[in-house]
Write a protein that holds these residues in place. Structure first.
Motif, short mmCIF file in Angstrom:
data_model
loop_
_atom_site.label_atom_id
_atom_site.label_comp_id
_atom_site.label_asym_id
_atom_site.label_seq_id
_atom_site.Cartn_x
_atom_site.Cartn_y
_atom_site.Cartn_z
N SER A 85 -2.39 16.64 32.03
CA SER A 85 -1.47 15.66 32.61
C SER A 85 -1.73 14.27 32.03
CB SER A 85 -1.64 15.61 34.13
OG SER A 85 -1.33 16.85 34.71
N LEU A 86 -0.66 13.54 31.82
CA LEU A 86 -0.73 12.15 31.37
C LEU A 86 -0.11 11.27 32.44
CD1 LEU A 86 0.29 12.44 27.62
CD2 LEU A 86 -1.88 11.60 28.49
N ARG A 109 -5.40 12.44 32.09
CA ARG A 109 -5.80 11.19 31.44
C ARG A 109 -4.79 10.10 31.80
NH1 ARG A 109 -9.83 13.32 31.09
NH2 ARG A 109 -11.17 13.73 29.30
N ARG A 110 -5.28 8.88 31.91
CA ARG A 110 -4.41 7.73 32.12
C ARG A 110 -3.96 7.17 30.76
NH1 ARG A 110 -4.02 5.32 37.10
NH2 ARG A 110 -5.62 5.71 38.66
N ALA A 118 0.86 3.61 22.28
CA ALA A 118 1.19 4.65 21.30
C ALA A 118 -0.08 5.27 20.72
CB ALA A 118 2.06 4.07 20.19
N LEU A 119 -1.10 4.44 20.49
CA LEU A 119 -2.36 4.95 19.95
C LEU A 119 -3.07 5.83 20.98
CD1 LEU A 119 -4.51 4.98 17.76
CD2 LEU A 119 -5.47 2.87 18.73
N GLN A 120 -3.00 5.44 22.27
CA GLN A 120 -3.59 6.26 23.32
C GLN A 120 -2.95 7.64 23.36
OE1 GLN A 120 -4.05 4.23 27.24
NE2 GLN A 120 -3.33 2.40 26.17
N TYR A 264 -17.15 4.68 40.92
CA TYR A 264 -16.08 4.18 40.09
C TYR A 264 -15.12 5.32 39.85
CZ TYR A 264 -18.48 6.52 36.24
OH TYR A 264 -19.08 7.44 35.42
N GLU A 265 -13.97 5.02 39.31
CA GLU A 265 -12.94 6.03 39.11
C GLU A 265 -13.04 6.58 37.69
OE1 GLU A 265 -8.16 6.56 39.74
OE2 GLU A 265 -9.08 4.59 39.82
N SER A 266 -13.23 7.88 37.61
CA SER A 266 -13.29 8.50 36.29
C SER A 266 -11.88 8.61 35.74
CB SER A 266 -13.89 9.91 36.40
OG SER A 266 -13.15 10.71 37.27
#
Length: 267
Positions: A85-86, A109-110, A118-120, A264-266
């Motif tokens: 999921s994105l 992934r966020r 775009a690179l992400q 923290y948030e992974s």
């Protein structure tokens, strides 16, 4: 099992909400996986993957139907495929997407709204587009490892550049002569199996391996807690306190005897 979940779409066709559209997309993806099992573009079998991109629409109304559909598909050998999921942007339902990927045996992934979005995306697709092995599983002799202590030992796919780690608790003198392990998987339509002898660790290394087992266990318990398992969350809390870990969960603060672990948030 996927067909049963598809009935939900028919019931919701007259209410075209964002959640209904996402549910329709998920069901269509698993249907394509089922039908594509027989495809062989050049004689070689393919590793199916399900990619889910969600933005800021409110999909909470269809939460139960989405979770039910993914759970059913993951339990169906003909439709099972890792779900990645994105979550695009700050308004995406990150919690739900993590639950869907967990049940779909993948990860979430966020993707942050920035100049490098775009690179992400490119880096994410590059990672999931390089499967090396499918249906990877690790097996140990019953007289050597306590089965209930094993961390996750079965994985739908091994991606290029990734690693798989399994840890557990040895039983009595069973590991005195060295740990025996069998790894199974599939590649190119062939089933593979390799036996390996794991050497015994030196005493000074034992502490590290114990903490590795605790870390993997806490992480996997927190993944189950994301799916609503309250017992898993409490067990993760106990282990995190015992080993003085930083908990990989957002909004959790662990305190005991003056010690504090900030969460923290992974992502």
């Amino acid at each position: 099992m996927v067909l049963e979940a598809r009935e939900v779409v028919g019931q919701l066709q007259h209410q075209p909400t964002a959640g209904t559209q996402l549910l329709s997309a998920v069901l269509a993806a698993y249907r394509a996986v089922r039908e594509g099992r027989e495809w062989a573009m050049d004689g070689a079998p393919r590793q199916p993957l399900v990619l889910l991109l969600a933005g800021g629409q409110d999909i909470s109304a269809e939460r139960s139907e989405l979770l039910r559909a993914v759970t059913a598909a993951s339990a169906d050998p003909a439709a099972c495929a890792p779900l990645y999921s994105l979550a695009f942007g700050r308004d995406a339902d990150w919690g739900l997407l993590k639950q869907l990927s967990l049940r779909g045996k993948g990860f979430a992934r966020r993707i942050y709204e920035a100049a490098d979005a775009a690179l992400q995306l490119r880096n994410f697709y590059r990672r999931v587009a390089s499967p090396l092995l499918a249906d990877v599983s690790f097996h140990y002799a019953d007289d050597q490892v306590e089965a209930s202590s094993l961390t996750r030992a079965a994985f739908p796919v091994l991606l290029a550049g990734a690693e798989l780690a399994v840890a557990g608790v040895g039983v009595g003198e069973g590991v005195g002569g060295g740990l025996r392990a069998t790894v199974r998987g599939a590649a190119g339509g062939r089933r593979l199996e390799r036996a390996a002898a794991v050497r015994r660790l030196e005493p000074q290394q034992a502490s590290f391996v114990e903490r590795l087992w605790a870390y993997l266990t806490v992480r996997q318990l927190l993944e189950r807690a994301d799916g609503g398992d309250a017992q898993a969350k409490e067990r993760a809390r106990e282990l995190a306190l015992r080993y003085a870990f930083v908990a990989l969960a957002a909004g959790t603060e662990l305190k005991s005897d003056g010690k504090m672990a900030f969460a923290y948030e992974s992502c």
